[in-house]
Design a protein around this motif. Structure first.
Motif, PDB file in Angstrom:
ATOM      1  N   UNK A 152       3.145   5.889   5.956  1.00 37.81           N
ATOM      2  CA  UNK A 152       1.481   6.202   4.926  1.00 37.81           C
ATOM      3  C   UNK A 152       1.830   7.238   3.960  1.00 37.81           C
ATOM      4  N   UNK A 153       1.621   8.704   5.191  1.00 31.36           N
ATOM      5  CA  UNK A 153       1.107  10.159   5.723  1.00 31.36           C
ATOM      6  C   UNK A 153       2.560  10.841   4.450  1.00 31.36           C
ATOM      7  N   UNK A 154       3.922   9.923   4.800  1.00 31.58           N
ATOM      8  CA  UNK A 154       4.914  10.635   3.770  1.00 31.58           C
ATOM      9  C   UNK A 154       4.581   9.796   1.846  1.00 31.58           C
ATOM     10  N   UNK A 155       4.022   9.003   2.252  1.00 38.28           N
ATOM     11  CA  UNK A 155       3.572   8.502   0.868  1.00 38.28           C
ATOM     12  C   UNK A 155       2.277   9.914  -0.090  1.00 38.28           C
ATOM     13  N   UNK A 156       2.058  10.608   1.258  1.00 40.38           N
ATOM     14  CA  UNK A 156       0.762  11.414   0.870  1.00 40.38           C
ATOM     15  C   UNK A 156      -0.649  11.114   0.668  1.00 40.38           C
ATOM     16  N   UNK A 157      -0.823   9.794   2.110  1.00 39.80           N
ATOM     17  CA  UNK A 157      -2.280   9.850   1.872  1.00 39.80           C
ATOM     18  C   UNK A 157      -2.953  10.254   3.114  1.00 39.80           C
ATOM     19  N   UNK A 158      -4.244  10.832   3.004  1.00 36.00           N
ATOM     20  CA  UNK A 158      -4.881  11.816   3.648  1.00 36.00           C
ATOM     21  C   UNK A 158      -5.235  11.344   4.612  1.00 36.00           C
ATOM     22  N   UNK A 159      -5.708   9.877   4.803  1.00 39.78           N
ATOM     23  CA  UNK A 159      -6.011   9.748   6.191  1.00 39.78           C
ATOM     24  C   UNK A 159      -5.594   8.769   7.340  1.00 39.78           C
ATOM     25  N   UNK A 160      -5.718   7.820   8.133  1.00 41.32           N
ATOM     26  CA  UNK A 160      -5.126   6.772   8.440  1.00 41.32           C
ATOM     27  C   UNK A 160      -6.436   6.188   9.465  1.00 41.32           C
TER      28      UNK A 160
ATOM     29  N   UNK B  87       1.067  -1.365  -0.042  1.00 47.08           N
ATOM     30  CA  UNK B  87      -0.048   0.214   0.153  1.00 47.08           C
ATOM     31  C   UNK B  87       0.913   1.254  -0.385  1.00 47.08           C
ATOM     32  N   UNK B  88       2.058   1.388   0.636  1.00 46.95           N
ATOM     33  CA  UNK B  88       2.786   2.804   0.907  1.00 46.95           C
ATOM     34  C   UNK B  88       3.451   2.771  -0.622  1.00 46.95           C
ATOM     35  N   UNK B  89       3.655   2.017  -1.662  1.00 51.34           N
ATOM     36  CA  UNK B  89       4.593   2.385  -3.293  1.00 51.34           C
ATOM     37  C   UNK B  89       3.588   2.012  -3.681  1.00 51.34           C
ATOM     38  N   UNK B  90       2.002   1.871  -3.924  1.00 51.76           N
ATOM     39  CA  UNK B  90       0.582   2.172  -4.727  1.00 51.76           C
ATOM     40  C   UNK B  90       0.312   3.314  -4.195  1.00 51.76           C
ATOM     41  N   UNK B  91       0.677   3.524  -2.855  1.00 50.58           N
ATOM     42  CA  UNK B  91      -0.213   5.277  -2.852  1.00 50.58           C
ATOM     43  C   UNK B  91       0.864   6.176  -3.438  1.00 50.58           C
ATOM     44  N   UNK B  92       1.759   6.114  -3.185  1.00 52.80           N
ATOM     45  CA  UNK B  92       3.827   6.556  -4.442  1.00 52.80           C
ATOM     46  C   UNK B  92       3.108   6.980  -5.558  1.00 52.80           C
ATOM     47  N   UNK B  93       3.021   6.007  -6.429  1.00 57.08           N
ATOM     48  CA  UNK B  93       2.552   5.777  -7.266  1.00 57.08           C
ATOM     49  C   UNK B  93       1.751   5.933  -8.138  1.00 57.08           C
ATOM     50  N   UNK B  94       0.265   6.100  -7.335  1.00 62.59           N
ATOM     51  CA  UNK B  94      -0.993   6.131  -7.369  1.00 62.59           C
ATOM     52  C   UNK B  94      -1.150   8.014  -7.509  1.00 62.59           C
ATOM     53  N   UNK B  95      -0.582   8.762  -6.545  1.00 67.12           N
ATOM     54  CA  UNK B  95      -0.653  10.278  -6.359  1.00 67.12           C
ATOM     55  C   UNK B  95       0.194  10.657  -7.840  1.00 67.12           C
ATOM     56  N   UNK B  96       1.219   9.716  -7.674  1.00 63.34           N
ATOM     57  CA  UNK B  96       2.122  10.489  -9.257  1.00 63.34           C
ATOM     58  C   UNK B  96       1.108  10.406 -10.719  1.00 63.34           C
ATOM     59  N   UNK B  97       0.836   9.783 -10.553  1.00 65.39           N
ATOM     60  CA  UNK B  97       0.027   9.634 -11.939  1.00 65.39           C
ATOM     61  C   UNK B  97      -1.490  10.258 -11.601  1.00 65.39           C
TER      62      UNK B  97
END
Length: 237
Positions: free
Chosen positions: A101-109, A70-80
């Protein structure tokens, strides 16, 4: 009397490797008229593939998944797709996962033991541009960043802000809502929003939870443990 236009539903996707979890969360989403489950994925790679073919507003993201976590997926998703908001939904509330997760760009946890109302409210909050962090995760997060060395001159980092923005920033770091900040500083709600928007722009950050991370990373916020674990999810709005 003309009918009021119906607001579009929030389009939700989710990635989790457990079918039971996907079914349970999907059932929660579907009972809310303002939410719509667009698709579900069994891992991060499948999520990224499906996101190319569907318009999505909010993604519910598990952390531990095969192929792509989920961490890597969050980074790639938000890049695209930078307009998508990600809400991490996981069993784990360990500090390294929260911070990553937060550093990857997630807005909530949120942890998976959140109630159906808490989950629906969190989806609405992150879609509106706010940030939501579960209390236990908040405590872990603050403990983690408290171990980061403080900078030599935090005052220099604050020089970019006006005196009033500094006051608003100090209130943001307490977790105060916009309404509370307005009452404490004798401002209107719109003025508070304007100051917060200016703070975010000057820091180049997407939302208030990232402001909290920035402040603790740089030794600007007080270093103390928050949350008892029995509170509802904290909404950093």
């Amino acid at each position: 009397m003309p009918e009021q236009p119906v607001a579009p539903r929030i389009r939700v996707a989710m990635a989790d490797d457990q079918q039971l979890i996907r079914s349970a969360v999907g059932a929660i989403i579907e009972v809310h008229d303002d939410l719509e489950l667009v698709f579900e994925a069994a891992d991060g790679a499948e999520l990224l593939e499906s996101a190319r073919a569907h318009r999505v507003d909010v993604v519910l993201m598990d952390i531990r998944m095969p192929r792509l976590d989920g961490i890597a997926a969050t980074e790639r998703l938000l890049d695209a797709h930078p307009g998508i908001r990600v809400l991490i939904l996981t069993t784990y509330d360990l500090d390294e996962y929260v911070f990553a997760a937060i550093r990857a760009g997630a807005s909530g946890f949120l942890t998976k033991d959140a109630s159906s109302d808490e989950l629906a409210g969190a989806i609405r909050a992150v879609h509106a541009g706010d940030a939501v962090v579960a209390p236990r995760a908040t405590a872990s997060l603050l403990d983690f960043v408290a171990r980061i060395p403080e900078p030599a001159d935090p005052e220099a980092l604050l020089a970019r802000f006006t005196p009033r923005e500094r006051e608003v920033l100090a209130e943001v770091l307490t977790g105060a809502t916009n309404e509370t900040i307005a009452e404490r500083l004798y401002l209107t709600g719109n003025t508070v929003k304007t100051h917060i928007a200016s703070i975010l722009a000057k820091l180049g950050l997407p939302d208030r939870v990232h402001v909290v991370i920035w402040a603790f990373e740089h030794g600007i916020a007080g270093r103390r443990r928050e949350g008892s674990g029995n509170e509802p999810p904290r909404r950093l709005v």
